[in-house]
Structure formats: structure tokens, C-alpha cells
Design a protein around this motif. Structure first.
Motif, mmCIF file in Angstrom:
data_model
loop_
_atom_site.group_PDB
_atom_site.id
_atom_site.type_symbol
_atom_site.label_atom_id
_atom_site.label_comp_id
_atom_site.label_asym_id
_atom_site.label_seq_id
_atom_site.Cartn_x
_atom_site.Cartn_y
_atom_site.Cartn_z
ATOM 1 N N LEU A 31 0.843 -1.162 0.072
ATOM 2 C CA LEU A 31 -0.084 0.078 0.154
ATOM 3 C C LEU A 31 0.808 1.110 -0.082
ATOM 4 N N LEU A 32 0.169 2.338 -0.733
ATOM 5 C CA LEU A 32 1.161 3.431 -0.858
ATOM 6 C C LEU A 32 0.288 4.508 -0.253
ATOM 7 N N PRO A 33 1.048 5.852 0.327
ATOM 8 C CA PRO A 33 0.197 6.783 0.787
ATOM 9 C C PRO A 33 -0.828 7.496 -0.166
ATOM 10 N N PRO A 34 -1.944 7.617 0.178
ATOM 11 C CA PRO A 34 -3.024 7.917 -0.731
ATOM 12 C C PRO A 34 -2.950 9.246 -0.915
ATOM 13 N N SER A 35 -2.339 9.613 -2.432
ATOM 14 C CA SER A 35 -2.368 11.067 -3.034
ATOM 15 C C SER A 35 -2.414 10.712 -4.520
ATOM 16 N N SER A 36 -2.747 11.936 -5.155
ATOM 17 C CA SER A 36 -2.525 11.971 -6.390
ATOM 18 C C SER A 36 -1.290 11.787 -7.159
ATOM 19 N N ALA A 37 -0.074 11.997 -6.583
ATOM 20 C CA ALA A 37 1.074 11.747 -6.857
ATOM 21 C C ALA A 37 1.581 10.338 -6.841
ATOM 22 N N ASN A 38 0.975 9.557 -5.815
ATOM 23 C CA ASN A 38 1.276 7.921 -5.512
ATOM 24 C C ASN A 38 0.473 7.389 -6.428
ATOM 25 N N CYS A 39 -0.668 7.702 -6.458
ATOM 26 C CA CYS A 39 -1.720 6.925 -7.150
ATOM 27 C C CYS A 39 -2.466 7.238 -8.386
ATOM 28 N N GLY A 40 -1.957 8.153 -8.859
ATOM 29 C CA GLY A 40 -2.141 8.613 -10.203
ATOM 30 C C GLY A 40 -3.709 9.501 -10.410
ATOM 31 N N ALA A 41 -4.027 9.775 -11.780
ATOM 32 C CA ALA A 41 -4.892 10.710 -12.201
ATOM 33 C C ALA A 41 -6.308 10.191 -11.843
ATOM 34 N N TYR A 42 -6.614 8.815 -11.548
ATOM 35 C CA TYR A 42 -7.674 8.336 -11.190
ATOM 36 C C TYR A 42 -8.085 8.323 -9.836
ATOM 37 N N TYR A 43 -6.988 8.544 -8.854
ATOM 38 C CA TYR A 43 -7.197 8.709 -7.507
ATOM 39 C C TYR A 43 -8.379 9.585 -7.086
ATOM 40 N N ARG A 44 -9.175 9.307 -6.052
ATOM 41 C CA ARG A 44 -10.047 10.178 -5.493
ATOM 42 C C ARG A 44 -10.032 10.050 -3.904
ATOM 43 N N LYS A 45 -9.836 11.383 -3.490
ATOM 44 C CA LYS A 45 -9.686 11.431 -2.080
ATOM 45 C C LYS A 45 -10.850 10.914 -1.354
ATOM 46 N N ASP A 46 -10.575 10.338 -0.408
ATOM 47 C CA ASP A 46 -11.435 9.612 0.764
ATOM 48 C C ASP A 46 -12.178 8.418 0.152
ATOM 49 N N THR A 47 -12.225 8.067 -0.916
ATOM 50 C CA THR A 47 -12.979 6.862 -1.516
ATOM 51 C C THR A 47 -11.710 5.736 -1.953
ATOM 52 N N THR A 48 -10.646 6.143 -2.570
ATOM 53 C CA THR A 48 -9.922 5.054 -2.890
ATOM 54 C C THR A 48 -8.491 4.995 -2.201
ATOM 55 N N ILE A 49 -7.784 4.120 -2.343
ATOM 56 C CA ILE A 49 -6.165 4.039 -1.899
ATOM 57 C C ILE A 49 -5.541 3.062 -2.885
ATOM 58 N N CYS A 50 -4.215 3.161 -3.125
ATOM 59 C CA CYS A 50 -3.533 2.543 -4.201
ATOM 60 C C CYS A 50 -2.418 1.799 -3.647
ATOM 61 N N ALA A 51 -1.870 0.700 -4.542
ATOM 62 C CA ALA A 51 -0.571 -0.131 -3.919
ATOM 63 C C ALA A 51 0.119 -0.299 -5.264
ATOM 64 N N SER A 52 1.436 -0.810 -5.010
ATOM 65 C CA SER A 52 2.259 -1.135 -5.818
ATOM 66 C C SER A 52 2.563 -2.776 -5.830
ATOM 67 N N ASP A 53 3.347 -3.188 -6.769
ATOM 68 C CA ASP A 53 3.598 -4.774 -6.575
ATOM 69 C C ASP A 53 4.560 -4.822 -5.491
ATOM 70 N N SER A 54 4.562 -6.178 -4.889
ATOM 71 C CA SER A 54 5.458 -6.405 -3.747
ATOM 72 C C SER A 54 6.566 -7.503 -4.090
ATOM 73 N N ASP A 55 7.532 -7.314 -3.310
ATOM 74 C CA ASP A 55 8.678 -8.079 -3.798
ATOM 75 C C ASP A 55 8.535 -9.605 -3.384
#
Length: 444
Positions: A184-208
Motif C-alpha cells: 500500500l502507498l500513501p494515498p495521494s494523486s502523486a502516488n496513485c495517479g490521475a484516477y485517484y479520488r480522495k476519501d474513497t480510494t487507495i492504491c498499491a504497488s507490486d510486492s517483492d
């Protein structure tokens, strides 16, 4: 002695490799709430041409939650097409074979609930849907519901997603249920991309942790709506607006509490939930729409839309077969040439391809009156239309019938193949153990 150590090391590494190939596969009953949603009609496909399928989570015996069933390039086929939900499956083939003997259960969807402000052109902002089944699922060791977590503080933690994916890119057409690790990444447009929406979405990257796991890299297709699991709790749903490329977006469950409560409690039509959710039912109720009351003229009586009256040359036998309402009007016509002016309105009952106007007086309930077609139409016309309705109803029943029965004949065959494969694997393992013991005995 050195030879013995080398052989033993080879045996251990081989066994470890066998376990590593299957450590991400899910045994039946570990995640009993994991479900899939698909159409019984194989012709319902997505833009890529593959068959429509979504993942889902069983949250109540008769309620599931998933992603949106309609996007900017995929139209909603429900309720015209039969939509099915399956729980308890740990593998899927290209034919979506149903394995009842393996504790899988399948139900028909009769209602979907989605956000009121849902838009197919920007579906990723409201990528969530509730689905109600005709009958509740039976709770067993392989099928069970789960509660959604209100957690929002799982940032910088390793979580898991459940997906149906091929173990290898071109190994077979069968997909197995697997768990993949994500960071999981800190929720923000910078980390999650243009489709991120505050308060309703979060995002993540691949794990090792996934580096040594063999699976199809196109795992995201068909897995939208699957669960995001952190510390054993379902905290989100998978949204693949970026296809299979990170950062991966997830709908945060805690942000949809009101929507879920309104939907599962059937309150979308109430004022407190009208701006939160809307529902679409499988079967719509026929309603009788009425026009406004016609004004009464002082010079002539209002014209009423009724059936054509028989002429004076109508035979007695034909008069006997006429509906009672027609006979009554014939009698009234003989008593007086001019009808008494009364306020009236008309209602049109539409069934099949024909529309029959029926008179409604001011003393009748215009909004709830049910017109009996058997007493509203001439006998010959009614019988012909009723035949058409029966044929259409039979066709609809064939469409609504699930493919469960048609697939049962494949269950035993697949079960036997699975059992044979399991026995072969166990036998191979025991042969390896026997060889090692025999070799050790010879050396000693």
C-alpha cells in the motif's frame, strides 16, 4: 557420505520447489466469501472479446459486493440477460463449469444496486455495486459471508489481493484462485495517479514477495471487484482502470458505509437514501398509466375510448361469447340513445405488442386498477394474443434458466481427473521418499 548429502539436498530442494509452486494457490474454504459474477449467455463479452466476468465478495447470505458492471466500453446486459453469482470455487475453466460436488454454489441475481451518481463514462469514481440473489447461499465450510472492515490506516503495510489467474501464461485454459501481495502507498494523486479520488480510494504497488511466484501477468482481467485483504480483513475492492499496471487502485470500503447500508436494507427508494443509491430489478412490475381526467363539455358528452360494439346483425351465438362488459354496454345502449355525461379518463394496458384502451370512471382508482385481459378483449383476439404471450414467456424462461443442470454431467469426470492427478502426485512423493530411505539403508 558426500553422495548421500547431495542426493538428500536435491530431494529437499525438489520438495521445496513443489511447495513453492502452490503456496500462493488457495485451498477450498480458506476464503469462503470469494465469488465470481458472470452472465449465463456466453455471447455477453467485454470490449476485448472475452467473456464477461467479475470477482465479488459475499457480505450476507443473499448479498454480494463487486465493482461496476457497466463501463464506458461495456454495456449493462442486466436485467435482459441472466446474471449468476458463484461462491466456493477455487478454479475456473473457459466453460465456467459448475462443480456442485466440490461444494460450489450458484445463485441468480435479481437486483443490482449502484450509486445514484454513477456514470459509465467515469465509472472508476463509483466502481462499486451491490448484488442481491434470488435465494440466499447456504453457509458451509466452503461458502461463507464476511464483514467489511472500516479500517483506513493500513498505509505502508503488506496486503493481499485474491484473483483467478493462470499459474503460467500459456500453461492451460484453467485459472486458479491465488493470493498476490501488494504494498500500500500513501494515498495521494502523486502516488496513485490521475484516477485517484480522495476519501474513497487507495492504491498499491507490486510486492517483492511475488518475484518468485509464477502467474499470468494479465491477472487483472476479470478480477475487478475482488477483495483487498489487510491483516485478515477486507478493506477494499479492486479497480483496474490502469489495466494490469501499477499503481493499482482500490475502492475503500469504509468510504461506502452509507451506500452499503441503504442498499442491503432496501432503502434506496426512501428519502434518506434516494440521493445515495438506485436499484435495478430483474423483473419489473406492470403498471397501468392513466391520462388526466377529461373536462366535461356542456354541449356533448366526453368521448370514451372503448372497444367496438357489435352491430345489430350480430348472431346470438357471437353475442354469448362477448365479454360481460360489452354485453352491459349493449344493454345500456338499448335503454337510452344518449349516454349520461360523466367525468372519465382512459388507461392503456400494454401487453406484448398490442394496446387496449379501457375506460375508467371517476369513482375508480386510476393508479392501482388491474385490468383483466380476459374480460377486456374479444374472445378470438384474446386467444391469439394469449398464445403469443405463452410463447414469449417460454422463451424468457429458457433464457432465465441457469446452466447448472447442463453442466452437472461434467462434474464427475472432472472430479475423477482431479482425484487421479492427486493420487499420481502423492504416489510420486512416496516413491521419492522410498528411494531416499532405501539409499540411506544401503549406505549404512
Amino acid at each position: 557420505m558426500r553422495l548421500f548429502l547431495l542426493i538428500g539436498l536435491y530431494f529437499v530442494l525438489s520438495l521445496k520447489g513443489v511447495l513453492a509452486d502452490s503456496e500462493n494457490e488457495i485451498r477450498r474454504g480458506v476464503y469462503p466469501y470469494m465469488a465470481i459474477i458472470y452472465y449465463a449467455d456466453e455471447s455477453v463479452v467485454v470490449s476485448s472479446g472475452s467473456r464477461f466476468v467479475r470477482s465479488a465478495v459475499l457480505i450476507r447470505p443473499e448479498w454480494l459486493i463487486s465493482s461496476s458492471l457497466e463501463t464506458n466500453d461495456t454495456q449493462l446486459a442486466f436485467p435482459r440477460k441472466t446474471l449468476l453469482a458463484r461462491v466456493g470455487a477455487i478454479s475456473l475453466d473457459v466453460n465456467f463449469t459448475f462443480n456442485e460436488d466440490e461444494d460450489e454454489q450458484e445463485r441468480e441475481i435479481i437486483q443490482i444496486v449502484r450509486p445514484t451518481n454513477f456514470s459509465a463514462s467515469s465509472w472508476w469514481y463509483n466502481d462499486i455495486t451491490l448484488l442481491k440473489t434470488l435465494l440466499p447461499f447456504n453457509m458451509t465450510t466452503a461458502v461463507g459471508s464476511t464483514a467489511l472492515s472500516p479500517k483506513r490506516d493500513s498505509v505502508d503495510k503488506t496486503c493481499y489481493i485474491l484473483v483467478f489467474a493462470k499459474k503460467y501464461a500459456n500453461s492451460s485454459d484453467e485459472k486458479v484462485l491465488m493470493q498476490l501481495a501488494v504494498e500500500l502507498l500513501p494515498p495521494s494523486s502523486a502516488n496513485c495517479g490521475a484516477y485517484y479520488r480522495k476519501d474513497t480510494t487507495i492504491c498499491a504497488s507490486d510486492s517483492d514477495e511475488n518475484k518468485h511466484v509464477a502467474y499470468d501477468t494479465d491477472f487483472c482481467y476479470g478480477n475487478s471487484g475482488g477483495p483487498l485483504i489487510c491483516e485478515g480483513d477486507v478493506i477494499g475492492l479492486q479497480t483496474y482502470v490502469n489495466t494490469c499496471k501499477p499503481p493499482y487502485l482500490y475502492q475503500l470500503m469504509s468510504a461506502w458505509d452509507d451506500f452499503i447500508s441503504c442498499g442491503v436494507d432496501d432503502k434506496c427508494l426512501l428519502s434518506q437514501c434516494a440521493n445515495i443509491c438506485e436499484d435495478i430489478d430483474k423483473d419489473t412490475v406492470m403498471t397501468v398509466e392513466t391520462n388526466k381526467v377529461m373536462p366535461i363539455s356542456t354541449t356533448e358528452a366526453p368521448k370514451m375510448l372503448v372497444m367496438d360494439m357489435p352491430s345489430e346483425d350480430t348472431s346470438e351465438e357471437e353475442r354469448i361469447s362477448l365479454p360481460e362488459t360489452t354485453k352491459a354496454k349493449m344493454t345500456a345502449g338499448n335503454e337510452s340513445e344518449k349516454p349520461t355525461p360523466t367525468a372519465s379518463s382512459t388507461a392503456e394496458v400494454t401487453t406484448g405488442t398490442e394496446t387496449t384502451p379501457v375506460a375508467i370512471t371517476e369513482n375508480e382508482d386510476k393508479s392501482t386498477r388491474i385490468i383483466d385481459s380476459a374480460t377486456s378483449w374479444p374472445k378470438e383476439k384474446f386467444e391469439e394474443h394469449r398464445k403469443k404471450l405463452d410463447e414469449a414467456d417460454d422463451s424468457d424462461k429458457m433464457e432465465r434458466k441457469t446452466n447448472v443442470e447442463a453442466q452437472r454431467h461434467e462434474v464427475k469426470k472432472k472430479a475423477r481427473n482431479a482425484a487421479a492427478s492427486h493420487v499420481t502426485g502423492v504416489a510420486g512423493l512416496f516413491r521419492s521418499l522410498s528411494f531416499g530411505v532405501l539409499f540411506l539403508t544401503c549406505i549404512i
